[in-house]
Design an enzyme around this catalytic site. Structure first.
Site, PDB file in Angstrom:
ATOM      1  CG  HIS A 163      37.909  42.016  38.799  1.00  0.00           C
ATOM      2  ND1 HIS A 163      39.171  41.793  39.303  1.00  0.00           N
ATOM      3  CD2 HIS A 163      38.070  42.755  37.670  1.00  0.00           C
ATOM      4  CE1 HIS A 163      40.058  42.366  38.502  1.00  0.00           C
ATOM      5  NE2 HIS A 163      39.417  42.952  37.505  1.00  0.00           N
ATOM      6  CG  LEU A 179      43.254  35.933  38.410  1.00  0.00           C
ATOM      7  CD1 LEU A 179      42.860  35.539  39.825  1.00  0.00           C
ATOM      8  CD2 LEU A 179      44.672  36.457  38.365  1.00  0.00           C
TER       9      LEU A 179
HETATM   10  C1  GRF Z   1      37.423  45.606  46.495  1.00  0.00           C
HETATM   11  O1  GRF Z   1      37.600  46.742  45.662  1.00  0.00           O
HETATM   12  C2  GRF Z   1      37.266  44.381  45.636  1.00  0.00           C
HETATM   13  O2  GRF Z   1      36.601  44.630  44.414  1.00  0.00           O
HETATM   14  C3  GRF Z   1      38.706  44.019  45.353  1.00  0.00           C
HETATM   15  O3  GRF Z   1      39.395  44.273  46.574  1.00  0.00           O
HETATM   16  C4  GRF Z   1      38.694  45.296  47.279  1.00  0.00           C
HETATM   17  C5  GRF Z   1      38.358  44.763  48.663  1.00  0.00           C
HETATM   18  O4  GRF Z   1      37.894  45.799  49.443  1.00  0.00           O
HETATM   19  N1  GRF Z   1      38.824  42.643  44.974  1.00  0.00           N
HETATM   20  P1  GRF Z   1      37.164  45.427  50.851  1.00  0.00           P
HETATM   21  O5  GRF Z   1      38.108  44.510  51.611  1.00  0.00           O
HETATM   22  O6  GRF Z   1      35.875  44.725  50.507  1.00  0.00           O
HETATM   23  O7  GRF Z   1      36.955  46.761  51.518  1.00  0.00           O
END
Ligand code: GRF
Length: 204
Positions: free
Chosen positions: A108, A143
């Protein structure tokens, strides 16, 4: 360790995990990539790496439970030891979480418990946070609320906007802490007992 990765987007975290498995920083292999969106850029990354990939569109299912039941079955066919949510933008049902309890991680882009939910970089800027970052945690029924595994943080700059902040959190933090967390898990050094996280026997 056999690792399944769930995505919905670009797959930069997936790519970092692919690379970490390739150079043995992670003692494991990604056995499947599952996306709920056919247009996820991460699917191309999986295909380039020769990893089996599947798309399950939630629009094809009458309920969240039916979607999750199919996802569980597809994942179980690959017998993963670890399930990694990497930008997977779906709320999971309790039955899905129960199916992989204790071996499912999420990343996250905030310093949880601050800024759970979406638009975390905007929230950090709006709150005037001096520090911001990302968190890897076990997935439970809250969540963005599962037990914390690892966090990385950086200083917010006065001239930062959401995009510049998101790019630094991704490049400097996410792409480093997720491979580390999965490496610990793959070596059997990370365990969840109840809501307690142990790393190499020490309680975090
Ligand atoms: C990342 O910033 C992750 O923390 C968030 O969604 C984004 C996904 O990016 N949950 P990617 O698909 O890994 O490039």
């Amino acid at each position: 360790a056999r690792i399944a990765v769930l995505i919905s987007g670009e797959g930069r975290n997936l790519q970092a995990l692919i690379d970490a498995c390739a150079d043995r920083r992670i003692d494991g292999e990604i056995v499947c990539v599952l996306s709920n969106r056919a247009d996820a850029g991460g699917l191309l990354r999986a295909q380039r790496a020769g990893i089996a990939s599947e798309v399950l569109s939630h629009r094809d299912y009458v309920s969240r439970e039916a979607f999750d039941a199919t996802m569980i079955a597809r994942l179980r066919a690959h017998a993963p030891d670890i399930v990694v949510l990497a930008g997977f933008m779906r709320i999971l049902t309790p039955s899905f979480i129960a199916a992989f309890a204790g071996r499912m991680l999420n990343i996250h882009p905030s310093l949880l418990p601050r800024h759970a939910g979406l638009h975390t970089h905007e929230a950090a800027l709006a709150a005037g946070d001096a520090r911001h970052g990302a968190t890897v945690h076990f997935v439970n029924e809250q969540l963005d609320g599962g037990p914390l595994v690892i966090q990385g943080e950086l200083s917010v700059r006065p001239d930062d906007g959401p995009e510049s902040l998101a790019a630094r959190v991704m490049g400097e933090i996410e792409l480093k802490i997720y491979p580390q967390a999965v490496a610990w898990m793959a070596r059997g050094e990370l365990a969840l007992t109840g809501s307690q996280v142990r790393l190499r026997g020490r309680i975090l």
